[in-house]
Design an enzyme around this catalytic site. Structure first.
Site: not given
Ligand code: PLP
Length: 462
Positions: A167, A262, A290
Site C-alpha cells: 500500500y 516506500d 509517520k
Molecule cells: N505508504 C505506506 C507504506 C503506508 O503505510 C502509508 C499509510 O499507512 C502511506 C504510504 C500513506 O501515508 P498517509 O496515510 O500518511 O497518507
C-alpha cells in the site's frame, strides 16, 4: 433526545453480537459514533477506523499517555496501534510536547522558511547515508505521489511497477490491484480512479523476480520506477528476502528505472536509516511519513542531490504545499528523531519486541494453535493462517480473519488495543515497559485460548 435513542440502538447492537456476554462498556463511544455518522461518510475520517472488520463500534479515544490509551467510556488499554506507527516514543511524550508547546508560543505557520526545517533536515541527513537532499510534505500519500512524479520527470517515462499487497497511500495511480495475468496492467481498486491511470501501473506479485523481469521485457524502456514497501506491512507483514530486494536494485540499475523504497512505515522504525540501512540497499528515492513527524502530519521524500535537483524551483517537476515544513510539525519531528538518534535506542526497542513476540509464538506453538507472530524490528503481525512463511498477499487465507476478529474482541475486553483489522501490523514503542508487556502477554494468551477452544467449550465466554 436523539442521542439517547442512538445510545440505545448502539448498545443493543453490541449486546446481540454472537460470541458471549456483554463486552466492556462502549456506550459513550457508540453514541459518539452515531453522531459522527451524521457528519462523516461511515462516521470516520479514514476507513479502517470504522471497525468494519471486527466486532462492535469504534472506540473514541480521549487520552493517551505512555503506552496507554483511554476511551470515552473510561476503558484503559495497552496500545499496540500507536496511531498506526508514528508514536515510537509512546503517547504524550514529554520531550515532544515541550518542544511543540515552545514553538507554538511564536505562532503556528508562516508559509515562509524557518530554521526548524533546517534543523530537522540536518538531523535526518547527518544520520542517513542513503539520501542527500529531501523535501518535506504533510503526509505519506503526498510523499509517494511526489516521488512518483519525480521518477517520471527524471526518467521521462510514464509507467510504474508496484507489487500486489503493498500500500502506498491513496495516490490515484497506486490504488491499483493485479489484473488476471502474471504481468498485466493493474485494475483500479477504488471507484474514481480512471482506467487510463491504472494503465500506467503494472502490478506483479511480491517475491517474484520472474514477473518483474517479464514486465521489463514487455514494457521495454517505459518503466519509470519500481516502487515497493521494502518491509511490506499493510497486508499482513510480508517479509521479503534480502536477495529479492537486491535483485530489484540490480534490475532497476540495468534498465535505468528508479527504485523507490516506500518507507512510510519502516523509515525510522527498523533503525534510523530504515529498511535501506537494515538491508544495506541504496534505493534511488525514499519516502517517509509517520515517525518523521512525531505524531503530527509530516511526510518527506529524499534522494541524491542530483535527482532532487529536478524538483521545483530548481527543476521542472512541480511540487508544493501550503503547510509543508510547518514549524509545529517540524518541532515534533525534531524532538522525536533526536531521541531515536541516541546510541542504543533501536537495540533496546528491538530486543524488547523480540522477547515479547518470541514468548507469544512459543505459547502458540506449545498449544498447537495455528497462530504465528511475524516480526521485524519493533513491528509485528499476528497471523492466523497456520503458515510458517508468508511472502505474498495471495498466501493469506481470508478465512483466517474470522479468528482474528474474535481475538481482537477478546483483547479489547482484556485491556489490549490492536489495530481493528487482521491485515494490520502492531507496533511497540519505547514507552511499553516490561511490566506492560507481561500484562499484555497474559491477555494475549487468554484470548488465544478462547479463539482456539471456543467451539468445544460453550461456557468459555470471557
Ligand atoms: N505508504 C505506506 C507504506 C503506508 O503505510 C502509508 C499509510 O499507512 C502511506 C504510504 C500513506 O501515508 P498517509 O496515510 O500518511 O497518507
Amino acid at each position: 433526545m436523539e442521542s439517547v435513542k442512538s445510545i440505545e440502538t448502539a448498545t443493543t447492537a453490541l449486546a446481540t453480537h454472537p460470541t458471549g456476554k456483554l463486552d466492556i462498556s462502549r456506550e459513550k463511544s457508540a453514541a459518539l459514533y452515531e453522531k459522527a455518522k451524521t457528519y462523516f461518510p461511515g462516521g470516520v475520517n479514514s476507513p479502517v477506523r470504522a471497525f468494519r472488520s471486527v466486532y462492535g463500534t469504534p472506540l473514541f479515544i480521549v487520552k493517551g499517555d505512555g503506552c496507554h490509551i483511554w476511551d470515552a467510556d473510561g476503558n484503559k488499554f495497552i496500545d499496540f496501534c500507536c496511531s498506526w506507527g508514528p508514536l515510537i516514543l509512546g503517547h504524550n511524550n514529554t520531550q515532544i510536547r515541550e518542544k511543540v508547546t515552545e514553538t507554538m508560543q511564536n505562532g503556528m505557520s508562516f508559509g515562509a522558511p524557518t530554521a526548524l526545517e533546517n534543523e530537522l533536515a540536518e538531523l535526518i541527513l547527518s544520520h542517513n547515508k542513503y539520501i542527500e537532499k529531501l523535501r518535506f510534505v504533510s503526509s505519506g500519500t503526498e510523499a509517494v505521489m511526489s516521488a512518483i512524479r519525480l521518477a517520471r520527470g527524471y526518467t521521462k517515462r510514464d509507467k510504474i511497477l508496484k507489487f500486489e499487497g503493498c500500500y502506498h497511500g491513496h495516490v490515484d495511480s497506486l490504488l491499483v490491484k493485479a489484473g488476471s495475468g502474471l504481468v498485466t496492467f493493474g485494475e483500479t481498486s477504488s471507484a474514481g480512479v480512471p482506467k487510463s491511470f491504472a494503465d500506467e501501473t503494472i502490478v506483479v506479485p511480491l517475491n517474484d523476480l520472474k514477473a518483474v523481469k517479464l514486465a521489463f521485457e514487455e514494457f521495454k524502456d517505459q518503466i519509470a520506477a519500481v516502487i515497493i514497501e521494502p518491509v511490506p506491512a499493510n497486508n499482513g507483514l510480508l517479509l521479503q528476502e534480502k536477495e529479492f530486494l537486491q535483485q530489484l536494485r540490480e534490475i532497476c540499475t540495468v534498465k535505468e528505472a528508479l527504485l523507490i523504497f516506500d518507507e512510510v512505515i519502516s523509515g525510522f522504525r527498523l533503525g534510523f536509516e530504515g529498511a535501506a540501512g537494515y538491508y544495506q540497499i541504496q534505493p534511488d528515492i525514499i519516502t517517509y511519513g509517520k515517525i518523521i513527524g512525531g505524531g503530527l502530519p509530516v511526510g518527506a521524500y529524499g534522494s541524491s542531490a542530483e535527482i532532487m535537483s529536478n524538483i521545483s524551483p530548481e527543476g521542472a517537476v512541480y511540487q508544493a504545499g501550503t503547510l509543508s515544513g510547518n514549524p509545529v510539525a517540524m518541532s515534533a519531528g525534531i524532538a522525536q528523531l533526536s531521541e531515536l538518534a541516541k546510541p542504543g535506542f533501536y537495540i533496546g526497542l528491538n530486543q524488547k519486541t523480540k522477547k515479547f513476540t518470541d514468548e507469544i509464538e512459543q505459547y502458540s506453538e506449545e498449544k498447537n494453535y495455528g497462530m504465528k507472530v511475524f516480526r521485524i524490528g519493533s513491528i509485528f503481525w499476528f497471523a492466523f493462517t497456520g503458515l510458517e512463511n508468508i511472502r505474498r498477499a495471495d498466501e493469506i487465507d481470508p478465512k483466517s480473519m474470522e479468528k482474528f476478529k474474535l481475538f481482537h474482541r477478546k483483547l479489547l475486553n482484556r485491556g489490549v488495543y490492536i489495530g481493528p483489522s487482521g491485515y494490520e501490523v502492531g507496533f511497540i514503542s519505547s514507552a511499553h515497559t516490561e511490566n506492560d508487556l507481561e500484562k499484555a502477554k497474559k491477555a494475549i494468551f487468554e484470548s488465544l485460548d478462547f479463539v482456539f477452544h471456543q467451539q468445544t467449550d460453550a461456557s468459555f465466554t470471557g
